[in-house]
Structure formats: structure tokens, C-alpha cells
Write a protein that holds these residues in place. Sequence first.
Motif, mmCIF file in Angstrom:
data_model
loop_
_atom_site.group_PDB
_atom_site.id
_atom_site.type_symbol
_atom_site.label_atom_id
_atom_site.label_comp_id
_atom_site.label_asym_id
_atom_site.label_seq_id
_atom_site.Cartn_x
_atom_site.Cartn_y
_atom_site.Cartn_z
ATOM 1 N N GLU A 1 19.330 1.821 -21.876
ATOM 2 C CA GLU A 1 18.928 1.284 -20.576
ATOM 3 C C GLU A 1 19.889 0.159 -20.238
ATOM 4 O OE1 GLU A 1 14.659 0.852 -19.437
ATOM 5 O OE2 GLU A 1 15.220 -1.266 -19.289
ATOM 6 N N ALA B 1 17.816 3.582 -16.003
ATOM 7 C CA ALA B 1 17.005 4.137 -17.086
ATOM 8 C C ALA B 1 17.872 4.850 -18.120
ATOM 9 C CB ALA B 1 15.965 5.102 -16.512
ATOM 10 N N SER B 2 17.282 5.038 -19.298
ATOM 11 C CA SER B 2 18.011 5.650 -20.411
ATOM 12 C C SER B 2 18.252 7.149 -20.211
ATOM 13 C CB SER B 2 17.249 5.413 -21.721
ATOM 14 O OG SER B 2 15.942 5.935 -21.637
ATOM 15 N N SER C 1 13.431 4.494 -21.666
ATOM 16 C CA SER C 1 12.865 3.944 -20.439
ATOM 17 C C SER C 1 11.632 4.745 -20.050
ATOM 18 C CB SER C 1 13.888 4.007 -19.308
ATOM 19 O OG SER C 1 15.070 3.344 -19.673
#
Length: 124
Positions: free
Chosen positions: A75, A36-37, A110
Motif C-alpha cells: 500500500e 491500495a495493495s 488493503s
Amino acid sequence: MKTTNFLCYVLLTLMVSFCTSCSDDENSYDETLVIASEVITTNEGTAYWVKKNGKTNWELMHTGISNFNHEIGYEYIIRVMVYKNKNAGPDQSSHSYHLLRIISKEKKNSEVPLFTTDVSFFNQ
């Protein structure tokens, strides 16, 4: 001469690939992860929100990934080699992750689960 060198290179590459695939090392395997970011900083270090091997649910992974430098706001889809740690202690992860390659890196937010660890939020 160039053809002979090329054929030797191809043969050597095939031999290495074959030997690697025939390895009976049950202590490691490769895996694809979506990272995830956003990350979470804990007392133990950085924790990543990940989706493993095509799953749709995010889960928190507290283990670091060797040779991986996460940039907030991106991401990632990455390929890692996962090693089972022999004789891991009570405060150690049972696996270690090593970056093999970055498949993609996309600037995006994300959609990870919402939660808070701020105790003062509950004392209002």
C-alpha cells in the motif's frame, strides 16, 4: 566563498519556490493519494483503488499514474501532480496524474470493497 555559494543556492531555491507557488495555472494541482495493495486489470489498462486527500472511502481510479510502478501487496501513500486535460475526448480521462514522490510504501493487504465482475457467478 563557500558561504557565498550557499547563500546564492538558498536564494535561488526560495525564488523558484515563490514563483512556483504564485503560478496562476488553474489546470493543475497536487494531491495526496493512498494506493491500495491490489489493482484491477481492465480493457483500458490498470485501475487503482485510491483514497484521495485523506478521505476514508476507497474509489476506483482508471487513470494511470506516470512514473509510478505499483507492486502488488504494497500500500502506497504518494504525492501526485494532477493536470486537467484540455479537450479530452469521450474515451479519455479529464485528468492525468504524474508521480511527484512516494511518501510511504508498506507491505500490507488493503481492505478494499468486495465485488466481482465475473458474470458466471450470478448464473448459478
